[in-house]
Design a protein around this motif. Structure first.
Motif, PDB file in Angstrom:
ATOM      1  N   TRP A 165     -30.482  14.707  10.420  1.00 55.45           N
ATOM      2  CA  TRP A 165     -31.824  14.620  10.334  1.00 55.45           C
ATOM      3  C   TRP A 165     -32.274  13.745  11.265  1.00 55.45           C
ATOM      4  O   TRP A 165     -31.280  12.945  12.114  1.00 55.45           O
ATOM      5  CB  TRP A 165     -32.620  14.085   9.325  1.00 55.45           C
ATOM      6  CG  TRP A 165     -31.741  13.104   8.547  1.00 55.45           C
ATOM      7  CD1 TRP A 165     -31.104  13.029   7.427  1.00 55.45           C
ATOM      8  CD2 TRP A 165     -31.899  11.560   8.614  1.00 55.45           C
ATOM      9  NE1 TRP A 165     -30.645  11.883   6.898  1.00 55.45           N
ATOM     10  CE2 TRP A 165     -31.201  10.863   7.616  1.00 55.45           C
ATOM     11  CE3 TRP A 165     -32.449  10.950   9.728  1.00 55.45           C
ATOM     12  CZ2 TRP A 165     -31.006   9.657   7.613  1.00 55.45           C
ATOM     13  CZ3 TRP A 165     -32.358   9.368   9.687  1.00 55.45           C
ATOM     14  CH2 TRP A 165     -31.629   8.734   8.794  1.00 55.45           C
ATOM     15  N   GLU A 223     -29.681  11.593   2.174  1.00 52.53           N
ATOM     16  CA  GLU A 223     -29.553  12.843   1.776  1.00 52.53           C
ATOM     17  C   GLU A 223     -30.682  13.451   2.700  1.00 52.53           C
ATOM     18  O   GLU A 223     -30.540  14.784   3.314  1.00 52.53           O
ATOM     19  CB  GLU A 223     -30.223  12.925   0.325  1.00 52.53           C
ATOM     20  CG  GLU A 223     -29.939  14.367   0.036  1.00 52.53           C
ATOM     21  CD  GLU A 223     -30.407  14.611  -1.469  1.00 52.53           C
ATOM     22  OE1 GLU A 223     -30.464  15.734  -2.056  1.00 52.53           O
ATOM     23  OE2 GLU A 223     -30.748  13.438  -2.343  1.00 52.53           O
ATOM     24  N   ARG A 224     -31.845  13.063   3.027  1.00 51.78           N
ATOM     25  CA  ARG A 224     -32.938  13.698   3.668  1.00 51.78           C
ATOM     26  C   ARG A 224     -33.471  12.955   4.812  1.00 51.78           C
ATOM     27  O   ARG A 224     -34.363  13.336   5.608  1.00 51.78           O
ATOM     28  CB  ARG A 224     -34.148  14.133   2.769  1.00 51.78           C
ATOM     29  CG  ARG A 224     -33.474  15.437   1.899  1.00 51.78           C
ATOM     30  CD  ARG A 224     -34.771  15.544   0.984  1.00 51.78           C
ATOM     31  NE  ARG A 224     -34.359  16.512  -0.135  1.00 51.78           N
ATOM     32  CZ  ARG A 224     -34.198  17.813  -0.209  1.00 51.78           C
ATOM     33  NH1 ARG A 224     -34.449  18.247   1.005  1.00 51.78           N
ATOM     34  NH2 ARG A 224     -33.810  18.622  -1.070  1.00 51.78           N
ATOM     35  N   THR A 276     -35.599  10.523   4.121  1.00 52.76           N
ATOM     36  CA  THR A 276     -36.695   9.988   3.552  1.00 52.76           C
ATOM     37  C   THR A 276     -37.230   8.634   3.810  1.00 52.76           C
ATOM     38  O   THR A 276     -36.143   7.830   3.465  1.00 52.76           O
ATOM     39  CB  THR A 276     -37.043  10.186   2.252  1.00 52.76           C
ATOM     40  OG1 THR A 276     -36.634  11.733   1.698  1.00 52.76           O
ATOM     41  CG2 THR A 276     -38.312  10.026   1.634  1.00 52.76           C
TER      42      THR A 276
END
Length: 310
Positions: free
Chosen positions: A57, A92-93, A95
């Motif tokens: 990401w 994970e993302r 965020t």
């Protein structure tokens, strides 16, 4: 040992090369050596899988991403930007969880080895200390100098060290009292606690110093860099540390027998591969080394997981 480590320490691969050749100011590696977090002059923080070299990401800020740090549990990273922001990013993302902003450019962010504390410094002349679990700001400490570039937290979370263009290493205690360590002849670019008693500092005077905090004295100077030293990183579980600088090199140093002058300060290896200033280096628990530089490259290096005196 000297020759053996020189043969074993080698560049595995380059996982990122900026298409515009813009510099990479900072990098951090996950404790397991599998993920690389790094920030660029293009205002983007990126997370890469080291094994396959793929981007997981990317997160954009409104200013240069100047500093980053991984949590010891590997679940989040933290970045600081020239736009004054300090942001937690989930692995994970990606965020984002914004923390309290600075009013000046952020140059240093550090997640403590306990994972409970995050510290940040900026040109606003303040040291902000956050609770890493609640994300609340716990302390706001005004600093004598606004030109602060480096920060670290001791293993027990009781001490915070910072330094910058005043050439001093400053140790802040829980009651906000400060001790100044003065010896460097140039700016302090990076600080790392070795223990609650010993600390390493890197400087624009091309040296690294090992300090005894109880006596406030320098135990050893590491002097083989030929230009500004920009970063230092301890090697977990081993009596060595790595440094990088404007001489384009990464160096490995012995901390074996810290109280013995003859054994401290020995350069064990020189890693060459960058074509410009090396801005940051960091080491994972398995000995994997990550580095980034003004050449726009993020490189991965292999280091032996076991060797005599390492």
């Amino acid at each position: 040992v000297h020759g053996g480590i020189r043969r074993l320490a080698s560049m595995r691969k380059s996982i990122f090369a900026s298409s515009t050749k813009s510099g990479i100011p900072c990098c951090a590696i996950s404790p397991d050596g599998k993920l690389a977090l790094f920030g660029g002059e293009d205002n983007i923080a990126r997370l890469y899988n080291i094994e396959n070299g793929k981007e997981l990401w990317a997160y954009r800020t409104e200013g240069r991403v100047s500093t980053c740090s991984f949590a010891p549990n590997g679940q989040f990273g933290c970045i600081g930007s020239w736009d004054g922001s300090v942001t937690k990013l989930s692995v994970e993302r990606g965020t984002p969880t914004p923390l309290e902003r600075h009013t000046g450019k952020v140059y240093g962010v550090r997640v403590s080895s306990s994972g409970k504390v995050i510290a940040s410094v900026s040109q606003s002349g303040k040291l902000l200390v956050y609770d890493a679990q609640t994300n609340e700001t716990k302390r706001k400490i005004p600093l004598r100098s606004s030109w602060v570039m480096a920060v670290d937290v001791s293993n027990d979370d009781r001490l915070i060290a910072h330094g910058g263009l005043d050439n001093c290493v400053n140790i802040v205690r829980a009651d906000d009292t400060t001790t100044e360590l003065v010896f460097h002849e140039g700016y302090v670019s990076c600080i790392r606690f070795v223990s609650s008693r010993h600390i390493l500092s890197a400087s624009g005077d091309a040296t690294i110093l090992l300090w005894d905090l109880e006596s406030k004295s320098v135990l050893k100077q590491f002097t083989e860099h030929t230009a500004d030293v920009m970063g230092i990183s301890l090697c977990p579980g081993r009596s060595v540390f790595f440094s990088c600088g404007s001489d384009k090199n990464i160096r490995c140093w012995s901390l074996y027998g810290m109280g013995k002058d003859a054994s401290v300060g020995k350069c064990l290896a020189v890693l060459s591969g960058h074509t410009s200033d090396v801005n940051s280096c960091c080491v994972a628990n398995d000995g994997t080394i990550l580095s980034c530089g003004d050449d726009g490259a993020v490189n991965v290096w292999d280091f032996p997981t076991s060797a005599s005196q390492v």
